[in-house]
Design an enzyme around this catalytic site. Structure first.
Site, PDB file in Angstrom:
ATOM      1  N   ASN A   9       0.884  -1.176   0.000  1.00  0.00           N
ATOM      2  CA  ASN A   9       0.000   0.000   0.000  1.00  0.00           C
ATOM      3  C   ASN A   9       0.916   1.219   0.000  1.00  0.00           C
ATOM      4  O   ASN A   9       1.427   1.626   1.043  1.00  0.00           O
ATOM      5  CB  ASN A   9      -0.909  -0.023   1.231  1.00  0.00           C
ATOM      6  CG  ASN A   9      -1.960   1.078   1.204  1.00  0.00           C
ATOM      7  OD1 ASN A   9      -1.860   2.029   0.440  1.00  0.00           O
ATOM      8  ND2 ASN A   9      -2.955   0.950   2.063  1.00  0.00           N
ATOM      9  N   ARG A  91      -2.481  -1.954  -3.652  1.00  0.00           N
ATOM     10  CA  ARG A  91      -3.618  -1.049  -3.589  1.00  0.00           C
ATOM     11  C   ARG A  91      -3.357   0.065  -4.602  1.00  0.00           C
ATOM     12  O   ARG A  91      -2.358   0.774  -4.521  1.00  0.00           O
ATOM     13  CB  ARG A  91      -3.756  -0.437  -2.200  1.00  0.00           C
ATOM     14  CG  ARG A  91      -4.891   0.589  -2.119  1.00  0.00           C
ATOM     15  CD  ARG A  91      -4.717   1.519  -0.936  1.00  0.00           C
ATOM     16  NE  ARG A  91      -5.715   2.583  -0.964  1.00  0.00           N
ATOM     17  CZ  ARG A  91      -5.569   3.743  -0.347  1.00  0.00           C
ATOM     18  NH1 ARG A  91      -4.478   4.007   0.359  1.00  0.00           N
ATOM     19  NH2 ARG A  91      -6.511   4.657  -0.420  1.00  0.00           N
ATOM     20  N   HIS A 179     -11.438   4.954  -1.548  1.00  0.00           N
ATOM     21  CA  HIS A 179     -11.432   4.170  -0.302  1.00  0.00           C
ATOM     22  C   HIS A 179     -12.222   2.877  -0.461  1.00  0.00           C
ATOM     23  O   HIS A 179     -12.758   2.321   0.498  1.00  0.00           O
ATOM     24  CB  HIS A 179     -11.978   4.994   0.880  1.00  0.00           C
ATOM     25  CG  HIS A 179     -11.133   6.155   1.254  1.00  0.00           C
ATOM     26  ND1 HIS A 179     -11.644   7.416   1.470  1.00  0.00           N
ATOM     27  CD2 HIS A 179      -9.791   6.263   1.436  1.00  0.00           C
ATOM     28  CE1 HIS A 179     -10.672   8.257   1.772  1.00  0.00           C
ATOM     29  NE2 HIS A 179      -9.529   7.577   1.749  1.00  0.00           N
ATOM     30  N   LEU A 207     -12.532   8.003   8.029  1.00  0.00           N
ATOM     31  CA  LEU A 207     -11.898   9.254   8.440  1.00  0.00           C
ATOM     32  C   LEU A 207     -10.438   8.987   8.794  1.00  0.00           C
ATOM     33  O   LEU A 207     -10.116   8.431   9.846  1.00  0.00           O
ATOM     34  CB  LEU A 207     -12.628   9.853   9.650  1.00  0.00           C
ATOM     35  CG  LEU A 207     -14.138  10.074   9.495  1.00  0.00           C
ATOM     36  CD1 LEU A 207     -14.731  10.663  10.779  1.00  0.00           C
ATOM     37  CD2 LEU A 207     -14.435  10.980   8.304  1.00  0.00           C
ATOM     38  N   SER A 209      -6.236  10.466   7.155  1.00  0.00           N
ATOM     39  CA  SER A 209      -5.630  11.655   6.546  1.00  0.00           C
ATOM     40  C   SER A 209      -6.412  12.045   5.299  1.00  0.00           C
ATOM     41  O   SER A 209      -6.596  13.218   4.993  1.00  0.00           O
ATOM     42  CB  SER A 209      -4.164  11.399   6.212  1.00  0.00           C
ATOM     43  OG  SER A 209      -4.042  10.255   5.378  1.00  0.00           O
ATOM     44  N   GLY A 210      -6.887  11.047   4.560  1.00  0.00           N
ATOM     45  CA  GLY A 210      -7.921  11.226   3.547  1.00  0.00           C
ATOM     46  C   GLY A 210      -9.240  10.828   4.172  1.00  0.00           C
ATOM     47  O   GLY A 210      -9.270  10.015   5.101  1.00  0.00           O
ATOM     48  N   ARG A 239      -6.091  18.193   2.390  1.00  0.00           N
ATOM     49  CA  ARG A 239      -6.878  18.412   1.183  1.00  0.00           C
ATOM     50  C   ARG A 239      -8.151  19.201   1.493  1.00  0.00           C
ATOM     51  O   ARG A 239      -8.694  19.114   2.592  1.00  0.00           O
ATOM     52  CB  ARG A 239      -7.236  17.064   0.535  1.00  0.00           C
ATOM     53  CG  ARG A 239      -6.098  16.438  -0.212  1.00  0.00           C
ATOM     54  CD  ARG A 239      -6.449  15.048  -0.695  1.00  0.00           C
ATOM     55  NE  ARG A 239      -5.981  14.022   0.233  1.00  0.00           N
ATOM     56  CZ  ARG A 239      -6.259  12.729   0.127  1.00  0.00           C
ATOM     57  NH1 ARG A 239      -7.020  12.293  -0.870  1.00  0.00           N
ATOM     58  NH2 ARG A 239      -5.785  11.861   0.997  1.00  0.00           N
ATOM     59  N   GLY A 328      -8.120   5.700  10.750  1.00  0.00           N
ATOM     60  CA  GLY A 328      -7.384   6.165  11.928  1.00  0.00           C
ATOM     61  C   GLY A 328      -8.142   7.093  12.843  1.00  0.00           C
ATOM     62  O   GLY A 328      -8.229   6.875  14.059  1.00  0.00           O
ATOM     63  N   ILE A 329      -8.721   8.159  12.286  1.00  0.00           N
ATOM     64  CA  ILE A 329      -9.474   9.113  13.102  1.00  0.00           C
ATOM     65  C   ILE A 329     -10.808   8.507  13.518  1.00  0.00           C
ATOM     66  O   ILE A 329     -11.216   8.597  14.687  1.00  0.00           O
ATOM     67  CB  ILE A 329      -9.691  10.426  12.331  1.00  0.00           C
ATOM     68  CG1 ILE A 329      -8.343  11.100  12.037  1.00  0.00           C
ATOM     69  CG2 ILE A 329     -10.600  11.379  13.098  1.00  0.00           C
ATOM     70  CD1 ILE A 329      -8.430  12.262  11.055  1.00  0.00           C
ATOM     71  N   GLY A 330     -11.482   7.878  12.589  1.00  0.00           N
ATOM     72  CA  GLY A 330     -12.775   7.297  12.886  1.00  0.00           C
ATOM     73  C   GLY A 330     -12.726   6.233  13.960  1.00  0.00           C
ATOM     74  O   GLY A 330     -13.642   6.118  14.795  1.00  0.00           O
ATOM     75  N   GLU A 331     -11.645   5.455  13.973  1.00  0.00           N
ATOM     76  CA  GLU A 331     -11.525   4.361  14.929  1.00  0.00           C
ATOM     77  C   GLU A 331     -11.040   4.800  16.303  1.00  0.00           C
ATOM     78  O   GLU A 331     -11.368   4.163  17.315  1.00  0.00           O
ATOM     79  CB  GLU A 331     -10.555   3.304  14.390  1.00  0.00           C
ATOM     80  CG  GLU A 331     -11.045   2.581  13.151  1.00  0.00           C
ATOM     81  CD  GLU A 331      -9.958   1.731  12.515  1.00  0.00           C
ATOM     82  OE1 GLU A 331      -9.037   1.304  13.250  1.00  0.00           O
ATOM     83  OE2 GLU A 331     -10.013   1.507  11.295  1.00  0.00           O
ATOM     84  N   GLU A 379      -7.851  -2.969   4.684  1.00  0.00           N
ATOM     85  CA  GLU A 379      -7.677  -2.897   3.233  1.00  0.00           C
ATOM     86  C   GLU A 379      -6.718  -3.958   2.717  1.00  0.00           C
ATOM     87  O   GLU A 379      -6.919  -4.513   1.619  1.00  0.00           O
ATOM     88  CB  GLU A 379      -7.168  -1.506   2.851  1.00  0.00           C
ATOM     89  CG  GLU A 379      -8.128  -0.380   3.155  1.00  0.00           C
ATOM     90  CD  GLU A 379      -7.465   0.983   3.131  1.00  0.00           C
ATOM     91  OE1 GLU A 379      -7.974   1.856   2.406  1.00  0.00           O
ATOM     92  OE2 GLU A 379      -6.450   1.178   3.833  1.00  0.00           O
TER      93      GLU A 379
END
Length: 401
Positions: A9, A91, A179, A207, A209-210, A239, A328-331, A379
């Site tokens: 990845n 990926r 994603h 959620l 970095s992207g 972004r 990362g953020i979502g989890e 992923e």
């Protein structure tokens, strides 16, 4: 002796990798071994692997990306022992209008995928560099491209269209969505955990970095926030997300900003980093928001954009049964999840504070009509699984290392 699939990845400054056993990949979602080379283009690159604290490594400053790939290859060679690498799965962010299913890489495919680099400049060129190097060095080793756009092939026609000329549509300018490997994994695991509820009206919030949302019905993508490129939709770490194109015309026509500098602004100098002037990491901004108004404003807009898009997607779905946070953020960021769900209270969303603080798996209050969950993404497993299926198919005749 078992065969292994190596998953790569590749991003602009990091390469994540994972090894999966082909015999057990259907049922075992954990890699045999995984790790990451980080900070490739920076002054202090590191190598980290399963259960080991990342440590500094030296990379050739003239070609650090190739050096990072070589470092990973050496570590994989030492780790695999007598096991054979059956194939390498990549990926790939953008498959355009031609590639949706996992595809065996050859020179023709590689040339096609290069044409999509402008649509995903943070990832596409680096995945292709890895493929090209491996084609040169180990042409007998099968490589498989697994596309982030593939899962969104089920988008209804009206969702794929952009309000441009019909000629633009015919040239392939449309909503692709991204994603997809993450969302495909969610479509599998949510069905296992929540059964029929997951087959209803589901929104998954990836959620990291992207960042993007995917609206699902019957576990298929029917709406997504990212579009023709990975710039659309939600505000992200660096972004912009959705942006009035008139602002870009103004920057270029009136302020005379070059096309190159506009690209740098949109991809690298906007989002949380651009607004705050501090960091693209919301953890850093949460620590600074009490004394830094710009950090506070950046986080407020970040949450607002997510809430607005969830509201719009809920309308498109005709309601909402399940809301899932991943990546990362979502989890891991309970504070941002709480702020997002607080602003969705008008839809009946209500959190269990203790469960949210513990990162799930179910974080909604018992009385909440919308089930809210936290589900780690995977992923790399999806890429390994689909590659294994391709290699086992009747139309495949390849070699192994």
């Amino acid at each position: 002796m078992t065969d292994l699939i190596l998953v790569l990845n590749c991003g602009s400054s990091s390469i994540k990798f994972a090894l999966f056993d082909t015999n057990g990949v259907q049922h075992n979602r954990k890699p045999v071994w995984n790790g990451k080379v980080d900070g490739i283009t920076g002054p202090s690159p590191t190598f980290g692997e399963t259960g080991v604290v990342p440590s500094p490594i030296a990379l050739d400053p003239l070609d650090p990306y190739h050096a990072a790939l070589t470092h990973i290859a050496g570590r994989v060679q030492a780790r695999r022992g007598d096991h054979r690498i059956r194939a390498i799965a990549h990926r790939v962010v953008h498959g355009g209008s031609r590639y949706f299913e996992p595809t065996l890489v050859n020179a023709e495919v590689l040339a096609d995928l290069r044409s999509y680099i402008p649509l995903a400049p943070l990832h596409q060129p680096f995945a292709l560099e890895a493929m090209e190097r491996l084609l040169e060095e180990q042409p007998e080793l099968p490589q498989v491209a697994c596309f982030d756009t593939g899962f969104h092939h089920t988008l209804p026609h009206v969702e794929q269209m952009l309000p441009l000329s019909w000629e633009a549509w015919e040239r392939g300018i449309r909503r692709y969505g991204f994603h997809g490997l993450s969302y495909e994994y969610q479509s599998i695991v949510l069905a296992e955990r929540y059964g029929g509820r997951a087959r209803g009206r589901t929104i998954v919030a990836h959620l990291g970095s992207g960042a993007s949302l995917c609206g699902m019905r019957d576990l298929q993508s029917v709406a997504t926030t990212m579009g023709f490129s990975a710039l659309d939709g939600l505000m992200m770490g660096t972004r912009t997300g959705a942006l009035d194109p008139g602002a870009l015309l103004y920057l270029m026509e009136i302020e005379k900003i070059s096309l190159h500098d506009v690209g740098q602004l949109l991809y690298h100098k906007s989002g949380l980093l651009g607004l705050s002037g501090i960091s693209s990491d919301p953890r850093v901004l949460l620590d600074r928001e009490a004394e830094e108004p710009r950090a506070r404003d950046a986080l407020a807009l970040y949450v607002r954009r997510i809430v607005r898009e969830i509201g719009a997607m809920t309308a498109a779905l005709g309601g909402l049964d399940l809301l899932v946070f991943t990546a990362g953020i979502g989890e891991h960021n309970a504070v941002l999840r709480e702020r997002i769900c607080r602003d969705l209270a008008f839809m009946g969303v209500a959190l269990d504070p203790s469960a949210n603080q513990s990162n799930g798996p179910i974080i909604s209050a018992e009385a909440s009509p919308v089930l809210v969950a936290v589900e780690p993404t995977n992923e790399e497993w999806i890429a390994a699984l689909r590659t294994n299926e391709l290699l086992a198919g009747p139309n495949f005749s390849g070699t192994r290392s």
